[in-house]
Write a protein that holds these residues in place. Structure first.
Motif, PDB file in Angstrom:
ATOM      1  N   LEU A  22     -10.022  -9.956  23.006  1.00  0.00           N
ATOM      2  CA  LEU A  22      -9.029 -10.334  22.494  1.00  0.00           C
ATOM      3  C   LEU A  22      -8.572  -9.752  21.157  1.00  0.00           C
ATOM      4  O   LEU A  22      -9.435  -9.975  20.073  1.00  0.00           O
ATOM      5  CB  LEU A  22      -8.921 -11.883  22.461  1.00  0.00           C
ATOM      6  CG  LEU A  22      -7.317 -12.649  22.266  1.00  0.00           C
ATOM      7  CD1 LEU A  22      -6.420 -12.445  23.518  1.00  0.00           C
ATOM      8  CD2 LEU A  22      -7.398 -14.146  22.028  1.00  0.00           C
ATOM      9  N   LEU A  23      -7.577  -9.046  21.008  1.00  0.00           N
ATOM     10  CA  LEU A  23      -7.351  -8.332  19.804  1.00  0.00           C
ATOM     11  C   LEU A  23      -6.130  -8.829  18.974  1.00  0.00           C
ATOM     12  O   LEU A  23      -5.402  -9.435  19.137  1.00  0.00           O
ATOM     13  CB  LEU A  23      -6.983  -6.729  19.968  1.00  0.00           C
ATOM     14  CG  LEU A  23      -7.974  -6.257  21.366  1.00  0.00           C
ATOM     15  CD1 LEU A  23      -7.256  -4.617  21.528  1.00  0.00           C
ATOM     16  CD2 LEU A  23      -9.471  -6.053  20.753  1.00  0.00           C
ATOM     17  N   ALA A  24      -6.308  -8.439  17.530  1.00  0.00           N
ATOM     18  CA  ALA A  24      -5.220  -8.670  16.652  1.00  0.00           C
ATOM     19  C   ALA A  24      -5.301  -7.524  15.782  1.00  0.00           C
ATOM     20  O   ALA A  24      -6.021  -6.733  15.658  1.00  0.00           O
ATOM     21  CB  ALA A  24      -6.037  -9.940  15.812  1.00  0.00           C
ATOM     22  N   MET A  25      -4.068  -6.996  15.690  1.00  0.00           N
ATOM     23  CA  MET A  25      -3.771  -5.797  14.817  1.00  0.00           C
ATOM     24  C   MET A  25      -3.687  -6.306  13.493  1.00  0.00           C
ATOM     25  O   MET A  25      -2.847  -7.036  12.936  1.00  0.00           O
ATOM     26  CB  MET A  25      -2.617  -5.107  15.039  1.00  0.00           C
ATOM     27  CG  MET A  25      -2.162  -3.897  14.487  1.00  0.00           C
ATOM     28  SD  MET A  25      -3.419  -2.630  15.142  1.00  0.00           S
ATOM     29  CE  MET A  25      -2.725  -2.379  16.641  1.00  0.00           C
ATOM     30  N   ALA A  26      -4.779  -5.738  12.496  1.00  0.00           N
ATOM     31  CA  ALA A  26      -4.965  -6.276  11.135  1.00  0.00           C
ATOM     32  C   ALA A  26      -5.728  -4.914  10.403  1.00  0.00           C
ATOM     33  O   ALA A  26      -6.254  -4.412  10.787  1.00  0.00           O
ATOM     34  CB  ALA A  26      -5.737  -7.436  11.204  1.00  0.00           C
ATOM     35  N   ASP A  27      -5.091  -5.337   9.191  1.00  0.00           N
ATOM     36  CA  ASP A  27      -6.125  -4.449   8.064  1.00  0.00           C
ATOM     37  C   ASP A  27      -7.435  -4.839   7.899  1.00  0.00           C
ATOM     38  O   ASP A  27      -7.661  -5.914   7.345  1.00  0.00           O
ATOM     39  CB  ASP A  27      -5.406  -4.601   6.702  1.00  0.00           C
ATOM     40  CG  ASP A  27      -5.844  -3.377   5.780  1.00  0.00           C
ATOM     41  OD1 ASP A  27      -7.058  -3.651   5.449  1.00  0.00           O
ATOM     42  OD2 ASP A  27      -5.090  -2.456   5.640  1.00  0.00           O
ATOM     43  N   ALA A  28      -8.234  -4.038   8.399  1.00  0.00           N
ATOM     44  CA  ALA A  28      -9.991  -4.613   8.279  1.00  0.00           C
ATOM     45  C   ALA A  28     -10.123  -4.936   6.979  1.00  0.00           C
ATOM     46  O   ALA A  28     -10.959  -5.752   6.780  1.00  0.00           O
ATOM     47  CB  ALA A  28     -10.543  -3.569   9.122  1.00  0.00           C
ATOM     48  N   ARG A 150      -0.434  -1.819   5.793  1.00  0.00           N
ATOM     49  CA  ARG A 150      -1.191  -0.606   5.254  1.00  0.00           C
ATOM     50  C   ARG A 150      -2.051  -1.177   4.148  1.00  0.00           C
ATOM     51  O   ARG A 150      -1.615  -1.848   3.322  1.00  0.00           O
ATOM     52  CB  ARG A 150      -0.317   0.518   4.762  1.00  0.00           C
ATOM     53  CG  ARG A 150       0.548   1.140   5.993  1.00  0.00           C
ATOM     54  CD  ARG A 150       1.359   2.108   5.454  1.00  0.00           C
ATOM     55  NE  ARG A 150       2.046   2.881   6.636  1.00  0.00           N
ATOM     56  CZ  ARG A 150       2.811   3.733   6.377  1.00  0.00           C
ATOM     57  NH1 ARG A 150       2.928   4.353   5.310  1.00  0.00           N
ATOM     58  NH2 ARG A 150       3.418   4.625   7.572  1.00  0.00           N
ATOM     59  N   SER A 151      -3.054  -0.564   3.997  1.00  0.00           N
ATOM     60  CA  SER A 151      -3.991  -0.699   2.523  1.00  0.00           C
ATOM     61  C   SER A 151      -3.168   0.316   1.554  1.00  0.00           C
ATOM     62  O   SER A 151      -2.502   1.216   1.997  1.00  0.00           O
ATOM     63  CB  SER A 151      -5.384  -0.248   2.600  1.00  0.00           C
ATOM     64  OG  SER A 151      -6.127  -0.788   3.594  1.00  0.00           O
ATOM     65  N   SER A 152      -3.102  -0.332   0.457  1.00  0.00           N
ATOM     66  CA  SER A 152      -2.557   0.506  -0.765  1.00  0.00           C
ATOM     67  C   SER A 152      -3.026   1.880  -0.757  1.00  0.00           C
ATOM     68  O   SER A 152      -2.487   2.486  -1.401  1.00  0.00           O
ATOM     69  CB  SER A 152      -2.559  -0.191  -1.920  1.00  0.00           C
ATOM     70  OG  SER A 152      -3.881  -0.277  -2.516  1.00  0.00           O
TER      71      SER A 152
END
Length: 282
Positions: A22-28, A150-152
């Motif tokens: 089960l996936l979540a789109m997130a900044d690791a 996005r990461s900075s």
């Protein structure tokens, strides 16, 4: 179920994905910061506990099939009287010098930016549990980068400030956002500040340093490293005065402003604005 550690201390990792991924789109990087902050808090909570000390990390599905993770410990827990304040900026029950109280506030900010939720739960007979729930995506339907915060892209910061509390708080906030900082409490020159150190990706400077203004510091650093023009932030409690000085500069050389007292969201907003400018320029 895997357990690590001796009898007196240990970590349990528990996963519950038997029904498939089960996936979540997130900044690791950002979600890792949240988990790390919870683990650090648990470590501090267990420091004075005699006997078995336990930290449990769990990944699981919510009732509505959202991906979740939690970190809990068998420490003293959180008194009921202050549970409503633990996610406030700078609120802490730790001893002086142990923490600034911005970790949970940053964690809440990160998760909410991912359209998720974070909350505290009491553990009986004693302990605390912090739970994160993220919005689910269907495997195979997501495209890399879709709706992903996005990461900075910023990793190294230079903080120029003669006030230890301000500089320390800013450094703590940046560290929990994945940015390492070097603090310069006394200004000498642009060349001396940059020489022998890793070039900063971003600079935060107090507007009123002893004997020199932040605008002068800005000009000196630009002479040494012109690409800092769009990655320089003036930190000030005199917003009106700062705006007047900045507006006297050419439009393409106006730095960002971070107003004191600043919150974690204020710092994140500045980082986002700088990252967006860099993306447009690139």
């Amino acid at each position: 179920l895997t357990a690590y550690g001796a009898r007196s201390s240990g970590i349990i990792i528990d996963t519950d994905f038997a029904a498939g991924p089960l996936l979540a789109m997130a900044d690791a990087d950002h979600v890792t910061q949240v988990a790390a902050n919870f683990l650090i808090n648990s470590q501090h909570a267990l420091a004075g506990i005699a006997g078995d000390r336990l930290i449990k990390v769990r990944t699981f599905r919510s009732d509505r099939d959202h991906p979740c993770f939690s970190v809990e410990d068998n420490g003293p827990g959180v008194p009921e009287a202050i549970r409503g304040r633990i996610f406030e900026s700078y609120f802490t029950t730790k001893p002086v010098g142990v923490g600034t109280g911005i970790g949970l506030s940053i964690s809440k900010s990160i998760i909410e930016r991912h359209n998720g939720n974070v909350w505290f739960e009491e553990v009986l007979p004693r302990g605390a549990r912090f739970v994160v729930q993220l919005p689910a995506i269907v495997a195979g339907l997501a495209t890399a980068g879709d709706n992903q915060p996005r990461s900075s892209g910023l990793r190294h910061a230079l903080i120029i400030d003669d006030e230890p509390d301000v500089a320390g708080s800013l450094s703590d906030i940046l560290e929990l956002m994945g940015i390492k900082s070097r603090i310069v409490p006394v200004w000498e020159s642009g060349a001396a500040t940059l020489s022998g150190h890793m070039p900063p990706d971003i600079v935060f400077s107090d507007l009123r340093m002893p004997g020199v203004s932040g605008i002068s510091i800005y000009r000196e650093l630009l002479a040494e490293k012109p690409d800092l023009a769009r990655r320089f932030v003036l930190v000030t409690g005199d917003l009106i005065g700062a705006k007047a000085e900045i507006e006297a500069l050419p439009a393409h050389q106006r730095p960002q402003i971070l107003e004191k007292p600043f919150s974690t969201l204020d710092v994140r907003s500045v980082l986002s604005a700088i990252a967006e400018q860099a993306a447009l320029k690139g």
